[in-house]
Design a protein around this motif. Structure first.
Motif, PDB file in Angstrom:
ATOM      1  N   VAL A 253      -7.659   3.153  14.447  1.00 25.35           N
ATOM      2  CA  VAL A 253      -6.458   2.900  15.232  1.00 25.35           C
ATOM      3  C   VAL A 253      -6.120   4.136  16.061  1.00 25.35           C
ATOM      4  CG1 VAL A 253      -3.983   2.417  15.149  1.00 25.35           C
ATOM      5  CG2 VAL A 253      -5.548   1.238  13.601  1.00 25.35           C
ATOM      6  N   GLU A 254      -5.911   3.908  17.360  1.00 26.16           N
ATOM      7  CA  GLU A 254      -5.456   4.959  18.263  1.00 26.16           C
ATOM      8  C   GLU A 254      -4.151   4.475  18.881  1.00 26.16           C
ATOM      9  OE1 GLU A 254      -8.327   5.945  21.250  1.00 26.16           O
ATOM     10  OE2 GLU A 254      -9.955   6.008  19.793  1.00 26.16           O
ATOM     11  N   VAL A 255      -3.130   5.319  18.822  1.00 26.38           N
ATOM     12  CA  VAL A 255      -1.839   4.952  19.399  1.00 26.38           C
ATOM     13  C   VAL A 255      -1.474   5.997  20.443  1.00 26.38           C
ATOM     14  CG1 VAL A 255       0.605   4.558  18.947  1.00 26.38           C
ATOM     15  CG2 VAL A 255      -1.106   3.896  17.238  1.00 26.38           C
ATOM     16  N   LYS A 256      -1.151   5.501  21.627  1.00 25.12           N
ATOM     17  CA  LYS A 256      -0.655   6.364  22.695  1.00 25.12           C
ATOM     18  C   LYS A 256       0.699   5.807  23.093  1.00 25.12           C
ATOM     19  CE  LYS A 256      -5.254   7.369  24.410  1.00 25.12           C
ATOM     20  NZ  LYS A 256      -6.215   7.181  25.480  1.00 25.12           N
ATOM     21  N   ALA A 257       1.697   6.635  23.008  1.00 26.97           N
ATOM     22  CA  ALA A 257       3.046   6.149  23.312  1.00 26.97           C
ATOM     23  C   ALA A 257       3.707   7.070  24.329  1.00 26.97           C
ATOM     24  CB  ALA A 257       3.878   6.085  22.048  1.00 26.97           C
ATOM     25  N   SER A 258       4.451   6.445  25.205  1.00 25.65           N
ATOM     26  CA  SER A 258       5.264   7.187  26.155  1.00 25.65           C
ATOM     27  C   SER A 258       6.666   6.590  26.095  1.00 25.65           C
ATOM     28  CB  SER A 258       4.685   7.094  27.557  1.00 25.65           C
ATOM     29  OG  SER A 258       4.826   5.780  28.058  1.00 25.65           O
ATOM     30  N   ARG A 259       7.533   7.086  26.900  1.00 26.07           N
ATOM     31  CA  ARG A 259       8.900   6.577  26.921  1.00 26.07           C
ATOM     32  C   ARG A 259       8.931   5.109  27.359  1.00 26.07           C
ATOM     33  NH1 ARG A 259      14.331   9.236  29.122  1.00 26.07           N
ATOM     34  NH2 ARG A 259      14.521   9.715  26.969  1.00 26.07           N
ATOM     35  N   ASP A 260       8.007   4.717  28.263  1.00 25.93           N
ATOM     36  CA  ASP A 260       8.050   3.371  28.841  1.00 25.93           C
ATOM     37  C   ASP A 260       7.139   2.360  28.149  1.00 25.93           C
ATOM     38  OD1 ASP A 260       9.835   4.277  30.790  1.00 25.93           O
ATOM     39  OD2 ASP A 260       8.172   4.986  32.045  1.00 25.93           O
ATOM     40  N   GLU A 261       6.088   2.846  27.481  1.00 28.67           N
ATOM     41  CA  GLU A 261       5.150   1.879  26.905  1.00 28.67           C
ATOM     42  C   GLU A 261       4.389   2.480  25.736  1.00 28.67           C
ATOM     43  OE1 GLU A 261       1.968   0.809  29.592  1.00 28.67           O
ATOM     44  OE2 GLU A 261       2.036   2.778  30.502  1.00 28.67           O
ATOM     45  N   ALA A 262       3.770   1.594  24.994  1.00 29.62           N
ATOM     46  CA  ALA A 262       2.912   2.013  23.889  1.00 29.62           C
ATOM     47  C   ALA A 262       1.595   1.273  24.018  1.00 29.62           C
ATOM     48  CB  ALA A 262       3.572   1.696  22.555  1.00 29.62           C
ATOM     49  N   ASP A 263       0.513   1.977  23.773  1.00 29.80           N
ATOM     50  CA  ASP A 263      -0.815   1.384  23.837  1.00 29.80           C
ATOM     51  C   ASP A 263      -1.469   1.599  22.480  1.00 29.80           C
ATOM     52  OD1 ASP A 263      -3.116   0.204  24.932  1.00 29.80           O
ATOM     53  OD2 ASP A 263      -3.961   2.194  25.341  1.00 29.80           O
ATOM     54  N   ILE A 264      -1.835   0.509  21.834  1.00 32.66           N
ATOM     55  CA  ILE A 264      -2.459   0.591  20.517  1.00 32.66           C
ATOM     56  C   ILE A 264      -3.866   0.029  20.633  1.00 32.66           C
ATOM     57  CG2 ILE A 264      -2.375  -0.137  18.105  1.00 32.66           C
ATOM     58  CD1 ILE A 264       0.671  -0.438  18.461  1.00 32.66           C
ATOM     59  N   LYS A 265      -4.831   0.821  20.235  1.00 32.18           N
ATOM     60  CA  LYS A 265      -6.232   0.388  20.263  1.00 32.18           C
ATOM     61  C   LYS A 265      -6.703   0.305  18.824  1.00 32.18           C
ATOM     62  CE  LYS A 265     -10.745   1.753  21.972  1.00 32.18           C
ATOM     63  NZ  LYS A 265     -11.517   2.797  22.653  1.00 32.18           N
ATOM     64  N   LEU A 266      -7.304  -0.838  18.478  1.00 27.25           N
ATOM     65  CA  LEU A 266      -7.745  -1.077  17.123  1.00 27.25           C
ATOM     66  C   LEU A 266      -9.190  -1.546  17.174  1.00 27.25           C
ATOM     67  CD1 LEU A 266      -5.824  -2.530  14.298  1.00 27.25           C
ATOM     68  CD2 LEU A 266      -7.803  -3.836  14.993  1.00 27.25           C
ATOM     69  N   VAL A 267     -10.068  -0.840  16.492  1.00 21.15           N
ATOM     70  CA  VAL A 267     -11.484  -1.205  16.480  1.00 21.15           C
ATOM     71  C   VAL A 267     -11.924  -1.328  15.034  1.00 21.15           C
ATOM     72  CG1 VAL A 267     -13.811  -0.511  17.142  1.00 21.15           C
ATOM     73  CG2 VAL A 267     -11.878   0.069  18.616  1.00 21.15           C
ATOM     74  N   LEU A 268     -12.457  -2.475  14.679  1.00 25.06           N
ATOM     75  CA  LEU A 268     -12.901  -2.688  13.307  1.00 25.06           C
ATOM     76  C   LEU A 268     -14.264  -2.041  13.108  1.00 25.06           C
ATOM     77  CD1 LEU A 268     -12.305  -4.020  10.614  1.00 25.06           C
ATOM     78  CD2 LEU A 268     -13.421  -6.076  11.444  1.00 25.06           C
TER      79      LEU A 268
ATOM     80  N   LEU B  76       0.825  -1.206   0.000  1.00 25.82           N
ATOM     81  CA  LEU B  76       0.000   0.000   0.000  1.00 25.82           C
ATOM     82  C   LEU B  76       0.865   1.265   0.000  1.00 25.82           C
ATOM     83  CD1 LEU B  76      -2.681  -0.954   2.680  1.00 25.82           C
ATOM     84  CD2 LEU B  76      -2.841  -1.196   0.202  1.00 25.82           C
ATOM     85  N   ASP B  77       0.330   2.312  -0.643  1.00 29.18           N
ATOM     86  CA  ASP B  77       1.012   3.603  -0.561  1.00 29.18           C
ATOM     87  C   ASP B  77       0.549   4.321   0.712  1.00 29.18           C
ATOM     88  OD1 ASP B  77      -1.443   4.918  -1.008  1.00 29.18           O
ATOM     89  OD2 ASP B  77      -1.070   5.136  -3.159  1.00 29.18           O
ATOM     90  N   PHE B  78       1.071   5.514   0.954  1.00 25.86           N
ATOM     91  CA  PHE B  78       0.802   6.247   2.191  1.00 25.86           C
ATOM     92  C   PHE B  78      -0.697   6.490   2.396  1.00 25.86           C
ATOM     93  CE2 PHE B  78       0.280  10.146   4.654  1.00 25.86           C
ATOM     94  CZ  PHE B  78       0.983   9.814   5.797  1.00 25.86           C
ATOM     95  N   ASP B  79      -1.391   6.962   1.365  1.00 27.08           N
ATOM     96  CA  ASP B  79      -2.824   7.256   1.488  1.00 27.08           C
ATOM     97  C   ASP B  79      -3.646   5.993   1.753  1.00 27.08           C
ATOM     98  OD1 ASP B  79      -2.504   9.995   1.162  1.00 27.08           O
ATOM     99  OD2 ASP B  79      -2.680   9.872  -1.035  1.00 27.08           O
ATOM    100  N   GLU B  80      -3.279   4.899   1.114  1.00 24.09           N
ATOM    101  CA  GLU B  80      -3.992   3.640   1.346  1.00 24.09           C
ATOM    102  C   GLU B  80      -3.762   3.143   2.770  1.00 24.09           C
ATOM    103  OE1 GLU B  80      -3.964   1.730  -3.147  1.00 24.09           O
ATOM    104  OE2 GLU B  80      -2.151   1.600  -1.906  1.00 24.09           O
ATOM    105  N   LYS B  81      -2.548   3.290   3.265  1.00 23.42           N
ATOM    106  CA  LYS B  81      -2.271   2.911   4.653  1.00 23.42           C
ATOM    107  C   LYS B  81      -3.077   3.760   5.615  1.00 23.42           C
ATOM    108  CE  LYS B  81       2.351   1.102   3.855  1.00 23.42           C
ATOM    109  NZ  LYS B  81       3.790   1.288   4.009  1.00 23.42           N
ATOM    110  N   ARG B  82      -3.145   5.064   5.353  1.00 22.92           N
ATOM    111  CA  ARG B  82      -3.920   5.970   6.202  1.00 22.92           C
ATOM    112  C   ARG B  82      -5.402   5.536   6.200  1.00 22.92           C
ATOM    113  NH1 ARG B  82      -3.393  11.129   8.317  1.00 22.92           N
ATOM    114  NH2 ARG B  82      -1.359  11.322   7.347  1.00 22.92           N
ATOM    115  N   ALA B  83      -5.943   5.218   5.020  1.00 22.52           N
ATOM    116  CA  ALA B  83      -7.344   4.784   4.919  1.00 22.52           C
ATOM    117  C   ALA B  83      -7.573   3.496   5.709  1.00 22.52           C
ATOM    118  CB  ALA B  83      -7.724   4.592   3.453  1.00 22.52           C
ATOM    119  N   LEU B  84      -6.604   2.586   5.623  1.00 29.36           N
ATOM    120  CA  LEU B  84      -6.726   1.337   6.372  1.00 29.36           C
ATOM    121  C   LEU B  84      -6.726   1.598   7.874  1.00 29.36           C
ATOM    122  CD1 LEU B  84      -6.838  -1.770   6.282  1.00 29.36           C
ATOM    123  CD2 LEU B  84      -4.347  -1.745   6.391  1.00 29.36           C
ATOM    124  N   LEU B  85      -5.822   2.463   8.339  1.00 36.12           N
ATOM    125  CA  LEU B  85      -5.769   2.788   9.768  1.00 36.12           C
ATOM    126  C   LEU B  85      -7.044   3.491  10.227  1.00 36.12           C
ATOM    127  CD1 LEU B  85      -2.037   3.882  10.114  1.00 36.12           C
ATOM    128  CD2 LEU B  85      -3.077   1.717  10.813  1.00 36.12           C
TER     129      LEU B  85
END
Length: 125
Positions: free
Chosen positions: A98-113, A84-93
């Motif tokens: 997709v919600e990503v929350k990242a800190s120095r110690d951890e990352a939390d990824i939430k994915l809802v179809l 996929l190109d950039f726009d297709e990846k963005r559409a997929l996300l």
């Protein structure tokens, strides 16, 4: 669970033997009732425990199946992402919300179809 099943079979056998003894007049009705009551109660208790364990097993199996399907889907999507190109990846996300929350110690990824993607085949398409 197998231990409980064996115990239940043993208690059921004990009940049958007591009833057979009564039918052969080896024991009287009063003795039968005194002896069979606790055996039946214990058997019922073990059956209930077995039902609880079987339900827990069913839930674990169901969870494992869901996790396996998600893992498979992620593998399929990872392969698809490479092409996929950039726009297709963005559409997929966005489709997966997709919600990503990242800190120095951890990352939390939430994915809802999104509900409009009702099957894996539609999602992959």
């Amino acid at each position: 669970m197998s231990q409980l099943k064996r115990e239940i079979r043993g208690l059921e056998g004990q009940q049958i033997r007591l009833i057979q003894q009564r039918s052969k007049d080896v024991i009287d009705q009063e003795l039968l009732e005194r002896q069979i009551g606790p055996v039946k109660a214990l058997c019922d208790e073990k059956r209930q425990s077995l039902r609880v364990l079987e339900e827990q097993q069913r839930v674990r199996d169901s969870k494992w199946e869901r996790e396996s399907r998600v893992h498979w889907l992620c593998q399929q999507l990872a392969v698809k992402l490479e092409s996929l190109d950039f726009d297709e990846k963005r559409a997929l996300l966005e489709a997966f919300a997709v919600e990503v929350k990242a800190s120095r110690d951890e990352a939390d990824i939430k994915l809802v179809l999104d509900p409009k993607f009702t099957t894996i085949e539609q999602t992959l398409a």
